[in-house]
Design an enzyme around this catalytic site. Sequence first.
Site, PDB file in Angstrom:
ATOM      1  N   CYS A   1      48.666  89.522  51.096  1.00 38.64           N
ATOM      2  CA  CYS A   1      47.481  90.382  50.905  1.00 38.64           C
ATOM      3  C   CYS A   1      47.329  90.850  49.461  1.00 38.64           C
ATOM      4  CB  CYS A   1      47.544  91.592  51.837  1.00 38.64           C
ATOM      5  SG  CYS A   1      47.585  91.143  53.572  1.00 38.64           S
TER       6      CYS A   1
ATOM      7  N   HIS B   1      43.484  98.041  49.331  1.00 40.89           N
ATOM      8  CA  HIS B   1      43.469  96.917  50.279  1.00 40.89           C
ATOM      9  C   HIS B   1      42.968  97.427  51.630  1.00 40.89           C
ATOM     10  CE1 HIS B   1      44.550  93.615  52.745  1.00 40.89           C
ATOM     11  NE2 HIS B   1      45.687  94.117  53.191  1.00 40.89           N
TER      12      HIS B   1
ATOM     13  N   ASN C   1      41.147  93.269  58.360  1.00 46.87           N
ATOM     14  CA  ASN C   1      42.000  92.936  57.213  1.00 46.87           C
ATOM     15  C   ASN C   1      41.777  91.468  56.845  1.00 46.87           C
ATOM     16  OD1 ASN C   1      44.080  92.308  55.475  1.00 46.87           O
ATOM     17  ND2 ASN C   1      45.679  93.310  56.687  1.00 46.87           N
TER      18      ASN C   1
HETATM   19  N1  ACO Z   1      45.281  97.136  72.518  1.00 47.13           N
HETATM   20  C1  ACO Z   1      45.924  97.982  73.333  1.00 47.13           C
HETATM   21  N2  ACO Z   1      47.247  98.218  73.243  1.00 47.13           N
HETATM   22  C2  ACO Z   1      47.932  97.599  72.261  1.00 47.13           C
HETATM   23  C3  ACO Z   1      47.309  96.709  71.364  1.00 47.13           C
HETATM   24  C4  ACO Z   1      45.924  96.490  71.520  1.00 47.13           C
HETATM   25  N3  ACO Z   1      45.240  95.661  70.717  1.00 47.13           N
HETATM   26  N4  ACO Z   1      48.242  96.259  70.511  1.00 47.13           N
HETATM   27  C5  ACO Z   1      49.411  96.827  70.840  1.00 47.13           C
HETATM   28  N5  ACO Z   1      49.221  97.642  71.902  1.00 47.13           N
HETATM   29  C6  ACO Z   1      50.204  98.476  72.574  1.00 47.13           C
HETATM   30  C7  ACO Z   1      51.628  98.070  72.312  1.00 47.13           C
HETATM   31  O1  ACO Z   1      51.982  97.019  73.190  1.00 47.13           O
HETATM   32  C8  ACO Z   1      52.374  99.354  72.586  1.00 47.13           C
HETATM   33  O2  ACO Z   1      52.552  99.463  73.983  1.00 47.13           O
HETATM   34  P1  ACO Z   1      53.944  99.957  74.584  1.00 47.13           P
HETATM   35  O3  ACO Z   1      54.159 101.329  74.006  1.00 47.13           O
HETATM   36  O4  ACO Z   1      53.672  99.970  76.062  1.00 47.13           O
HETATM   37  O5  ACO Z   1      54.953  98.949  74.144  1.00 47.13           O
HETATM   38  C9  ACO Z   1      51.389 100.444  72.200  1.00 47.13           C
HETATM   39  O6  ACO Z   1      50.112  99.810  72.068  1.00 47.13           O
HETATM   40  C10 ACO Z   1      51.698 101.218  70.943  1.00 47.13           C
HETATM   41  O7  ACO Z   1      52.078 100.379  69.922  1.00 47.13           O
HETATM   42  P2  ACO Z   1      52.597 101.005  68.562  1.00 47.13           P
HETATM   43  O8  ACO Z   1      53.342  99.952  67.839  1.00 47.13           O
HETATM   44  O9  ACO Z   1      53.253 102.300  68.803  1.00 47.13           O
HETATM   45  O10 ACO Z   1      51.228 101.352  67.815  1.00 47.13           O
HETATM   46  P3  ACO Z   1      51.063 101.935  66.367  1.00 47.13           P
HETATM   47  O11 ACO Z   1      50.539 103.305  66.474  1.00 47.13           O
HETATM   48  O12 ACO Z   1      52.243 101.712  65.496  1.00 47.13           O
HETATM   49  O13 ACO Z   1      49.893 101.017  65.800  1.00 47.13           O
HETATM   50  C11 ACO Z   1      49.530  99.154  64.352  1.00 47.13           C
HETATM   51  C12 ACO Z   1      50.113  99.648  65.672  1.00 47.13           C
HETATM   52  C13 ACO Z   1      48.009  99.372  64.383  1.00 47.13           C
HETATM   53  C14 ACO Z   1      49.827  97.687  64.195  1.00 47.13           C
HETATM   54  C15 ACO Z   1      50.166  99.982  63.195  1.00 47.13           C
HETATM   55  O14 ACO Z   1      51.571  99.938  63.290  1.00 47.13           O
HETATM   56  C16 ACO Z   1      49.752  99.465  61.857  1.00 47.13           C
HETATM   57  O15 ACO Z   1      48.615  99.613  61.455  1.00 47.13           O
HETATM   58  N6  ACO Z   1      50.688  98.875  61.070  1.00 47.13           N
HETATM   59  C17 ACO Z   1      50.366  98.256  59.820  1.00 47.13           C
HETATM   60  C18 ACO Z   1      50.200  96.821  60.053  1.00 47.13           C
HETATM   61  C19 ACO Z   1      49.221  96.152  59.148  1.00 47.13           C
HETATM   62  O16 ACO Z   1      48.266  96.713  58.661  1.00 47.13           O
HETATM   63  N7  ACO Z   1      49.462  94.873  58.965  1.00 47.13           N
HETATM   64  C20 ACO Z   1      48.569  94.072  58.241  1.00 47.13           C
HETATM   65  C21 ACO Z   1      49.251  93.214  57.288  1.00 47.13           C
HETATM   66  S1  ACO Z   1      50.043  94.083  56.019  1.00 47.13           S
HETATM   67  C22 ACO Z   1      48.877  94.743  55.119  1.00 47.13           C
HETATM   68  O17 ACO Z   1      47.848  94.168  54.958  1.00 47.13           O
HETATM   69  C23 ACO Z   1      49.146  96.073  54.572  1.00 47.13           C
END
Ligand code: ACO
Length: 328
Positions: free
Chosen positions: A116, A255, A285
């Site tokens: 990214c 970003h 993203n």
């Molecule tokens: N819909 C519904 N539920 C979902 C989904 C979805 N699309 N995706 C995951 N879940 C569930 C999971 O299975 C989990 O369930 P469980 O507790 O029963 O196991 C639950 O939601 C919670 O998941 P968490 O991991 O606690 O959610 P979190 O609040 O951490 O959010 C997220 C997840 C959005 C991915 C967050 O961690 C994040 O934004 N991280 C950064 C990742 C990113 O931006 N990556 C891009 C590439 S890097 C960059 O560009 C910076």
Amino acid sequence: MHTSKILGTGHFVPDQVYTNQYMTTLFETSDQWITERTGIKERRIADPEKSEFPSTMAAQAAKMAIKNAGIDKNEIEMILFSSTMSDYNFPNSATLLQDLLEIENKCACIDLNAACTGWLYSLVMANSLIETGVYKNVLVIGSETTSSYNNWKDRSKSVLFGDGCGAIVLSRSDNSESKIHKSILSSDSSKKDDLIKRTGMARSPFFVDFESPDIVEMNGQVVFKSAVKTMAAQCATILDQTNVTKEEVDLFIPHQANMRIIEAVANRFDFPKEKVFINVQKYANTSSASIPLALSEAVEAGRLKRGNKLLLTAFGSGLTSGTVLLTY
Ligand code: ACO
């Protein structure tokens, strides 16, 4: 030493829209979950039937950037093409783009992958080549079809990504107030396994199993925390090093990964929200396309004017990161 300026900007996004509502037909999710966690409402998805690939999307964005720059396409001396997934292993997408643009001067063409952060890395490389007098005009592209490696059965990652392209012409700008003041580029390999795609390259070249739940492996919370901490720290450092106050910054383009990351960076670094450009709700993203796409939209919307100070910061797999302060 010469200086460089962003002479022209352009962008392209596919017409095809996958809304959060559409995502609910692919797997168990909801508009509420996606909106609350990410701020994303919809994403653009390339259509191979319409020949939408990194190079072809880049051709549209580059034509706009070259037109806005007011130069002849044959004045481009190098194409620097950032993508996490080029059209082919070889030749590179930059060369394909040279062909699509019908540039006849046999300019240098190179692809660059820093995830990214790739477009910011490309901007810094292009600036160095201009500063040292090697080139006068460099076309700097960020073009991504994340959908080509997105696993549409994996709700945890596929909701986060989209496709698109941004392009700039970076040109020698001696005797102009426009210039790049300072840049920081970094990579933290201790977290290389926290965001990784192992398939489709040398270590497993012929194995791409789209049924696999883990084409892209991501430790979301580690990425989230590192992204916020690193981008906020780099922004503070670059302002400190250049003696520019945050009040003097006219526009901040981070970003566009996730609304919560953007808001947390702005809060941590205590930056006013009205100066933050955000389009993640429309495009999700788009990896290394996200900053040049936002930049082009900001120029088009009149949010960025000549003489404005612009702060850019990015973060991605690697974990790579980068921050640039420039006068537009
Ligand atoms: N819909 C519904 N539920 C979902 C989904 C979805 N699309 N995706 C995951 N879940 C569930 C999971 O299975 C989990 O369930 P469980 O507790 O029963 O196991 C639950 O939601 C919670 O998941 P968490 O991991 O606690 O959610 P979190 O609040 O951490 O959010 C997220 C997840 C959005 C991915 C967050 O961690 C994040 O934004 N991280 C950064 C990742 C990113 O931006 N990556 C891009 C590439 S890097 C960059 O560009 C910076």
